[in-house]
Write an enzyme that holds these catalytic residues in place. Structure first.
Site, PDB file in Angstrom:
ATOM      1  N   HIS A 112     -62.186  48.007   1.317  1.00  0.00           N
ATOM      2  CA  HIS A 112     -60.952  47.458   1.917  1.00  0.00           C
ATOM      3  C   HIS A 112     -59.767  47.803   1.020  1.00  0.00           C
ATOM      4  CE1 HIS A 112     -58.673  43.994   4.014  1.00  0.00           C
ATOM      5  NE2 HIS A 112     -57.811  44.612   3.220  1.00  0.00           N
TER       6      HIS A 112
ATOM      7  N   HIS B 293     -55.342  49.489   1.036  1.00  0.00           N
ATOM      8  CA  HIS B 293     -54.134  49.937   1.740  1.00  0.00           C
ATOM      9  C   HIS B 293     -53.591  51.164   1.021  1.00  0.00           C
ATOM     10  CE1 HIS B 293     -53.883  46.132   4.050  1.00  0.00           C
ATOM     11  NE2 HIS B 293     -54.551  45.690   2.995  1.00  0.00           N
ATOM     12  N   PHE B 294     -53.658  52.314   1.689  1.00  0.00           N
ATOM     13  CA  PHE B 294     -53.117  53.536   1.091  1.00  0.00           C
ATOM     14  C   PHE B 294     -51.633  53.718   1.408  1.00  0.00           C
ATOM     15  CE2 PHE B 294     -57.320  56.155   0.877  1.00  0.00           C
ATOM     16  CZ  PHE B 294     -57.467  55.852  -0.461  1.00  0.00           C
ATOM     17  N   ARG B 295     -51.149  53.044   2.467  1.00  0.00           N
ATOM     18  CA  ARG B 295     -49.794  53.302   2.997  1.00  0.00           C
ATOM     19  C   ARG B 295     -49.723  54.742   3.530  1.00  0.00           C
ATOM     20  NH1 ARG B 295     -49.725  47.964   2.871  1.00  0.00           N
ATOM     21  NH2 ARG B 295     -49.052  47.047   0.921  1.00  0.00           N
TER      22      ARG B 295
ATOM     23  N   ASN C 166     -52.620  49.008   8.772  1.00  0.00           N
ATOM     24  CA  ASN C 166     -51.351  48.282   8.992  1.00  0.00           C
ATOM     25  C   ASN C 166     -50.139  49.075   8.504  1.00  0.00           C
ATOM     26  OD1 ASN C 166     -52.167  47.834   6.304  1.00  0.00           O
ATOM     27  ND2 ASN C 166     -51.091  45.867   6.187  1.00  0.00           N
TER      28      ASN C 166
ATOM     29  N   LYS D 293     -59.760  46.647  12.814  1.00  0.00           N
ATOM     30  CA  LYS D 293     -59.240  45.551  11.999  1.00  0.00           C
ATOM     31  C   LYS D 293     -58.463  44.586  12.879  1.00  0.00           C
ATOM     32  CE  LYS D 293     -58.094  43.153   8.386  1.00  0.00           C
ATOM     33  NZ  LYS D 293     -57.337  43.499   7.197  1.00  0.00           N
TER      34      LYS D 293
ATOM     35  N   HIS E 219     -59.034  39.698   9.270  1.00  0.00           N
ATOM     36  CA  HIS E 219     -58.170  38.912   8.383  1.00  0.00           C
ATOM     37  C   HIS E 219     -58.268  37.477   8.898  1.00  0.00           C
ATOM     38  CE1 HIS E 219     -54.576  38.357   5.670  1.00  0.00           C
ATOM     39  NE2 HIS E 219     -54.667  37.193   6.313  1.00  0.00           N
TER      40      HIS E 219
ATOM     41  N   HIS F 256     -61.622  39.945   2.375  1.00  0.00           N
ATOM     42  CA  HIS F 256     -60.976  39.277   1.231  1.00  0.00           C
ATOM     43  C   HIS F 256     -61.063  37.744   1.304  1.00  0.00           C
ATOM     44  CE1 HIS F 256     -57.838  39.297   4.218  1.00  0.00           C
ATOM     45  NE2 HIS F 256     -57.436  40.514   3.955  1.00  0.00           N
TER      46      HIS F 256
ATOM     47  N   LEU G 171     -52.171  37.800   0.157  1.00  0.00           N
ATOM     48  CA  LEU G 171     -52.649  36.992   1.282  1.00  0.00           C
ATOM     49  C   LEU G 171     -54.060  37.408   1.663  1.00  0.00           C
ATOM     50  CD1 LEU G 171     -49.400  36.833   3.431  1.00  0.00           C
ATOM     51  CD2 LEU G 171     -50.551  34.922   2.300  1.00  0.00           C
TER      52      LEU G 171
ATOM     53  N   ASP H 102     -58.666  45.298  -1.691  1.00  0.00           N
ATOM     54  CA  ASP H 102     -57.401  44.955  -1.028  1.00  0.00           C
ATOM     55  C   ASP H 102     -56.212  45.468  -1.839  1.00  0.00           C
ATOM     56  OD1 ASP H 102     -55.922  44.080   1.087  1.00  0.00           O
ATOM     57  OD2 ASP H 102     -55.828  41.994   0.436  1.00  0.00           O
TER      58      ASP H 102
ATOM     59  N   HIS I  69     -46.759  47.533  -3.313  1.00  0.00           N
ATOM     60  CA  HIS I  69     -45.383  47.266  -2.858  1.00  0.00           C
ATOM     61  C   HIS I  69     -44.476  47.593  -4.035  1.00  0.00           C
ATOM     62  CE1 HIS I  69     -46.370  44.985   0.835  1.00  0.00           C
ATOM     63  NE2 HIS I  69     -47.387  44.481   0.143  1.00  0.00           N
TER      64      HIS I  69
ATOM     65  N   ALA J 185     -46.507  40.232  -0.079  1.00  0.00           N
ATOM     66  CA  ALA J 185     -47.866  39.900  -0.519  1.00  0.00           C
ATOM     67  C   ALA J 185     -48.649  41.172  -0.814  1.00  0.00           C
ATOM     68  CB  ALA J 185     -48.573  39.108   0.575  1.00  0.00           C
TER      69      ALA J 185
HETATM   70  O1  DOR Z   1     -51.808  40.609   0.159  1.00  0.00           O
HETATM   71  C1  DOR Z   1     -51.969  41.320   1.133  1.00  0.00           C
HETATM   72  N1  DOR Z   1     -51.329  42.518   1.258  1.00  0.00           N
HETATM   73  N2  DOR Z   1     -52.770  40.892   2.104  1.00  0.00           N
HETATM   74  C2  DOR Z   1     -52.884  41.539   3.257  1.00  0.00           C
HETATM   75  O2  DOR Z   1     -53.591  41.071   4.106  1.00  0.00           O
HETATM   76  C3  DOR Z   1     -52.083  42.765   3.518  1.00  0.00           C
HETATM   77  C4  DOR Z   1     -51.680  43.433   2.287  1.00  0.00           C
HETATM   78  C5  DOR Z   1     -50.595  44.463   2.481  1.00  0.00           C
HETATM   79  O3  DOR Z   1     -50.689  45.263   3.415  1.00  0.00           O
HETATM   80  O4  DOR Z   1     -49.665  44.486   1.678  1.00  0.00           O
HETATM   81 ZN    ZN Z   2     -55.842  44.103   3.097  1.00  0.00          ZN
END
Ligand code: DOR
Ligand code: ZN
Length: 343
Positions: A13, A15-17, A41, A98, A135, A173, A218, A246, A250, A262
């Site tokens: 799990h 996030h690569f963006r 996402n 997801k 989630h 998570h 989150l 996770d 950011h 988050a």
């Molecule tokens: O902390 C988090 N960041 N929880 C998530 O569910 C999404 C993730 C994000 O995409 O930044």
């Molecule tokens: Zn996530």
């Protein structure tokens, strides 16, 4: 023990963006993980088979020279997703879908409002041999943010798991004892990912001595009794729990903000920090199962054959990393000492 060799792990799990950011995130993960489940996402979210295939291509193009890293793709569920969308996503190479309750987290506005209408989609996932990644938080504003995971279990998760018995479900998570207990006693085909931050920290680490935005993710960190329960769950060696960082980058200005985002960007230290946690738990013998075996077994994918070695050696996570677009980002565990190092 001063050295530990594991079958090469996967990150189930993260996030690569997208865009330039991929040059940072893919490299960071490919340094020690063979595969990763890539969250959908983006803006806009990855909601069709075509988008799945195109996103996969962009990730592949960002792999470091000579890397055999393999992204495992996911489809983002909305109120409008159909059984045909699931088939198309499967054809495009997605292994899972997801489900974000609308508004639960970063870029989840297009997520699901009415869970009831999604049952045909859940059936389609099961029929196509795809997994449902959840989630698990309700989003009603009047429900205390620390109770939203438990509320989701009672109101929704129990029902999803019961009504679609052949569907493989991953509670992503997890953050509470309630979630760990639920997963432990659920039917076959239910598992959970656990992040390094939820094993290492509790809500004091966000709020005690000043607000710590870089520890905000989150679902939000819970009280220490929940942290303890998660630590016990992974130390038990149960194959229902496996590694999912996770890792969620950011830029610093978006975290150090009056309304901070988050997410913890842990890719550069996560494997080492998990090792540290398992050592603290006297459970280093359970690390390989958690990091390298339970995940592929649950997904029905082959285990990796290469290995990685970690040595017991202190190093410090840098205070910031400059992203390809020039923005600084503060990595998870910035400025702190990690006790294990990838060889
Ligand atoms: O902390 C988090 N960041 N929880 C998530 O569910 C999404 C993730 C994000 O995409 O930044
Ligand atoms: Zn996530």
């Amino acid at each position: 023990m001063n050295e530990i060799t594991l079958i090469k792990p996967d990150d189930w799990h993260l996030h690569f963006r997208d865009g330039l950011m991929l040059n940072e995130t893919v490299k960071a993960t490919a340094r020690c993980f063979a595969r990763a489940i890539v969250m959908p996402n983006l803006v806009p979210p990855v909601t069709t088979g075509e988008m799945v295939a195109a996103y996969r291509d962009r990730i592949m193009a960002a792999r470091p020279e000579g890397s055999s890293f393999e992204p495992l793709m996911t489809l983002y569920l909305t109120d409008k997703t159909t059984a045909d969308d699931i088939k198309a996503a499967k054809k495009a190479g997605a292994v899972a879908a997801k489900m974000y309750p609308a508004g639960a987290t970063t870029n989840s506005d297009a997520g699901v409002n009415s869970l009831d209408s999604l049952f045909p989609v859940f059936e389609a996932l099961a029929e196509n041999g795809m997994l449902l990644l959840i989630h698990g938080e309700v989003t009603e504003k009047h429900i205390d943010i620390f109770d939203r995971e438990k509320e989701f279990i009672d109101r929704h998760l129990v029902r999803i798991v019961e009504k679609v018995p052949s569907l493989k479900v991953i509670f992503e998570h997890i953050t509470t004892k309630d979630a760990a207990d639920f997963v432990m006693s659920a039917r076959e085909g239910v598992a959970a990912t656990v992040t390094p931050q939820h094993l290492m920290m509790n809500r004091n680490d966000i709020l005690d001595g000043g607000i710590k935005p870089h520890n905000y993710c989150l679902p939000v960190l819970k009280r220490s009794t929940h942290q303890e329960a998660l630590r016990n769950a992974v130390a038990s060696g149960s194959n229902r729990f496996f590694l999912g960082t996770d890792s969620a980058p950011h830029a610093r200005h978006k975290k150090e903000n009056a309304c901070g985002c988050a997410g913890c960007y842990s890719a550069w230290s996560a494997l080492e920090l998990y090792t540290q946690v398992f050592e603290e738990l006297n459970a280093l013998d359970k690390l390989e199962g958690f990091a390298s075996l339970h995940g592929p077994d649950f997904y029905g994918l082959p285990r990796n054959t290469e290995t990685v070695t970690l040595v017991k050696e202190d190093w410090q996570v840098p205070d910031s990393i400059i992203l390809p677009d020039g923005d600084p980002i503060v990595p998870f565990y910035a400025n702190q000492t990690v006790r294990w190092k990838l060889k």
